[in-house]
Design a protein around this motif. Structure first.
Motif, PDB file in Angstrom:
ATOM      1  N   GLY A  92       0.865  -1.243   0.063  1.00  0.00           N
ATOM      2  CA  GLY A  92       0.052   0.154   0.169  1.00  0.00           C
ATOM      3  C   GLY A  92       0.836   1.238  -0.058  1.00  0.00           C
ATOM      4  O   GLY A  92       0.277   2.456  -0.020  1.00  0.00           O
ATOM      5  N   LEU A  93       2.254   1.158  -0.211  1.00  0.00           N
ATOM      6  CA  LEU A  93       2.819   2.391   0.158  1.00  0.00           C
ATOM      7  C   LEU A  93       2.869   3.064  -1.440  1.00  0.00           C
ATOM      8  O   LEU A  93       3.119   2.465  -2.367  1.00  0.00           O
ATOM      9  CB  LEU A  93       4.350   2.177   0.229  1.00  0.00           C
ATOM     10  N   PRO A  94       2.562   4.430  -1.542  1.00  0.00           N
ATOM     11  CA  PRO A  94       2.347   5.063  -2.884  1.00  0.00           C
ATOM     12  C   PRO A  94       3.896   5.022  -3.439  1.00  0.00           C
ATOM     13  O   PRO A  94       3.795   4.875  -4.693  1.00  0.00           O
ATOM     14  CB  PRO A  94       1.888   6.296  -2.615  1.00  0.00           C
ATOM     15  N   VAL A  95       4.754   5.260  -2.704  1.00  0.00           N
ATOM     16  CA  VAL A  95       6.079   5.279  -3.489  1.00  0.00           C
ATOM     17  C   VAL A  95       7.179   4.140  -2.496  1.00  0.00           C
ATOM     18  O   VAL A  95       6.954   4.204  -1.318  1.00  0.00           O
ATOM     19  CB  VAL A  95       6.616   6.667  -3.428  1.00  0.00           C
ATOM     20  N   VAL A  96       7.695   3.362  -3.063  1.00  0.00           N
ATOM     21  CA  VAL A  96       8.493   2.435  -2.525  1.00  0.00           C
ATOM     22  C   VAL A  96      10.194   3.114  -2.151  1.00  0.00           C
ATOM     23  O   VAL A  96      10.597   3.421  -3.110  1.00  0.00           O
ATOM     24  CB  VAL A  96       8.778   1.140  -3.278  1.00  0.00           C
ATOM     25  N   PRO A  97      10.254   3.301  -0.858  1.00  0.00           N
ATOM     26  CA  PRO A  97      11.665   3.839  -0.563  1.00  0.00           C
ATOM     27  C   PRO A  97      12.626   2.812  -1.111  1.00  0.00           C
ATOM     28  O   PRO A  97      12.511   1.760  -1.179  1.00  0.00           O
ATOM     29  CB  PRO A  97      11.467   3.944   0.814  1.00  0.00           C
ATOM     30  N   GLU A  98      14.010   3.459  -1.301  1.00  0.00           N
ATOM     31  CA  GLU A  98      15.074   2.774  -1.910  1.00  0.00           C
ATOM     32  C   GLU A  98      15.425   1.469  -1.127  1.00  0.00           C
ATOM     33  O   GLU A  98      15.768   0.499  -1.521  1.00  0.00           O
ATOM     34  CB  GLU A  98      16.379   3.833  -1.821  1.00  0.00           C
ATOM     35  N   GLN A  99      15.282   1.629   0.391  1.00  0.00           N
ATOM     36  CA  GLN A  99      15.634   0.404   1.266  1.00  0.00           C
ATOM     37  C   GLN A  99      14.942  -0.710   0.924  1.00  0.00           C
ATOM     38  O   GLN A  99      15.171  -1.749   1.498  1.00  0.00           O
ATOM     39  CB  GLN A  99      15.664   0.868   2.459  1.00  0.00           C
ATOM     40  N   TYR A 100      13.617  -0.634   0.355  1.00  0.00           N
ATOM     41  CA  TYR A 100      12.768  -1.870   0.177  1.00  0.00           C
ATOM     42  C   TYR A 100      12.820  -2.063  -1.240  1.00  0.00           C
ATOM     43  O   TYR A 100      12.266  -3.031  -1.674  1.00  0.00           O
ATOM     44  CB  TYR A 100      11.309  -1.305   0.611  1.00  0.00           C
ATOM     45  N   GLN A 101      13.946  -1.603  -2.079  1.00  0.00           N
ATOM     46  CA  GLN A 101      13.730  -1.817  -3.517  1.00  0.00           C
ATOM     47  C   GLN A 101      14.395  -3.127  -3.564  1.00  0.00           C
ATOM     48  O   GLN A 101      15.306  -3.369  -3.029  1.00  0.00           O
ATOM     49  CB  GLN A 101      14.439  -0.794  -4.154  1.00  0.00           C
ATOM     50  N   PRO A 102      14.060  -4.073  -4.646  1.00  0.00           N
ATOM     51  CA  PRO A 102      14.920  -5.196  -4.980  1.00  0.00           C
ATOM     52  C   PRO A 102      16.226  -4.885  -5.305  1.00  0.00           C
ATOM     53  O   PRO A 102      16.606  -3.970  -5.747  1.00  0.00           O
ATOM     54  CB  PRO A 102      14.155  -5.893  -6.346  1.00  0.00           C
ATOM     55  N   ARG A 103      16.940  -5.935  -4.711  1.00  0.00           N
ATOM     56  CA  ARG A 103      18.514  -6.034  -4.962  1.00  0.00           C
ATOM     57  C   ARG A 103      19.126  -6.441  -6.239  1.00  0.00           C
ATOM     58  O   ARG A 103      19.808  -6.268  -6.678  1.00  0.00           O
ATOM     59  CB  ARG A 103      19.151  -6.443  -3.628  1.00  0.00           C
ATOM     60  N   LEU A 104      18.126  -7.597  -6.725  1.00  0.00           N
ATOM     61  CA  LEU A 104      18.292  -8.246  -8.053  1.00  0.00           C
ATOM     62  C   LEU A 104      17.416  -8.077  -9.137  1.00  0.00           C
ATOM     63  O   LEU A 104      16.082  -7.616  -8.717  1.00  0.00           O
ATOM     64  CB  LEU A 104      18.457  -9.827  -7.551  1.00  0.00           C
TER      65      LEU A 104
END
Length: 325
Positions: free
Chosen positions: A275-287
């Motif tokens: 439900g986050l409108p924008v995904v912060p960098e720390q939650y972004q996929p690494r691969l």
């Protein structure tokens, strides 16, 4: 000419070689790029990596001293570009630390048993020929398949055959093993193969090739701790990749492939709360996954190299550093 007199090049036909090179290529063209072959074997993939990417340096790991010796002869023309290390592949972080390499650009795993180990009867890996029941990839350490068969409690043997061999008749086979080992301990493969044939119902003998195949796979995985090693090794390899680095993993049975898939898929998935409108960098996929599911060998490759038939290839690219809070 015996199998032991052939050169490594004559003995090893690398599985899905072209596709592995294509997957790793974008990460290995820069001068000084480092690629790790975590399962050196007879050096077929390593030789191709060194010749295809002339700017790259290779680190080759293997737990089998004989494989290191043969691969060393094969890779000698590449001089200091190839560093070969006697290590199990979950020791990758320690090896890289010793070599002063905080990050690498490519990692390749070609899992399972090597051509050399299958071809040399005295190693006891192949159910098609009588040999001592050893199955250790590194014969300088650990317990043999004979010791597992002769000393493990029945319940533990059943678990190993079911879990690692996906053997539906595990209980029946283990009952026969326990009965026989009380008369005389197991020491050779032919006796075990014969026992399995006798223990299985007729219907089970008619499907899936040699009826001993699953039991031998299970014993080999137990003796070498293969799945426990892999559980540590794939995350360690991903962690060792620099941004833009790539990993390619060749598996030969569903347990290896499932483990590989879990690690790579988890790395390619956002960890953000829903439900986050924008995904912060720390939650972004690494691969980023480079293969759609697991890729299979072509029919041509299987006809040229029957050992390629069960292969499953998965690849991923490191697209960002892990977040450290």
């Amino acid at each position: 000419m015996t199998s032991d007199e052939r050169t490594a090049g004559e003995r090893h036909n690398p599985v899905m070689l072209r596709r592995c090179l294509d997957l790793l290529a974008p990460a290995l063209t820069e001068p000084g790029a480092v690629v790790v072959d975590c399962t050196l074997g007879l050096g077929g993939h390593s030789e191709a990596l060194l010749s295809t990417f002339p700017e790259a340096r290779l680190i080759g790991l293997d737990r089998d001293p004989r494989a290191l010796e043969l691969a060393g002869e094969r890779l000698a023309p590449y001089g200091e570009r190839a560093t070969l290390v006697h290590a199990v592949y979950d020791e990758l972080p320690e090896v890289l630390q010793r070599l002063g390499l905080p990050r690498v650009q490519g990692v390749l795993f070609d899992l399972g048993v090597s051509s050399m180990q299958l071809d040399e009867a005295q190693r006891g890996f192949a159910y098609a020929q009588d040999a001592p029941l050893d199955m250790r990839m590194d014969q300088t350490t650990g317990i043999s398949a004979a010791e597992v068969l002769n000393t493990y409690p029945p319940g533990e043997l059943v678990r190993i055959l079911r879990q690692y061999g996906e053997e539906k008749q595990a209980k029946r086979i283990v009952e026969a093993v326990v009965k026989e080992r009380a008369k005389q301990p197991f020491d050779r493969s032919a006796r075990l193969v014969e026992l399995i044939r006798d223990a299985l119902p007729q219907a089970a003998k008619r499907t899936g090739g040699n009826p001993a195949k699953r039991t031998f796979q299970a014993l080999r995985i137990e003796v070498n701790g293969e799945l426990a090693v892999l559980e540590r090794a794939i995350p360690a390899a991903v962690a060792a990749l620099g941004v833009g680095g790539r990993i390619a993993v060749l598996s030969y049975h569903s347990l290896e492939d499932r483990l590989t898939k879990q690690v790579l898929t988890a790395g390619a998935t956002s960890t953000a709360p829903e439900g986050l409108p924008v995904v912060p960098e720390q939650y972004q996929p690494r691969l980023k996954l480079l293969t759609r599911g697991a890729e299979l060998p072509t029919e041509d490759e299987i006809s040229e190299n029957r050992r390629a038939a069960p292969a499953r290839l998965r690849g991923a690219e490191r697209i960002r550093e892990a977040h450290t809070p």
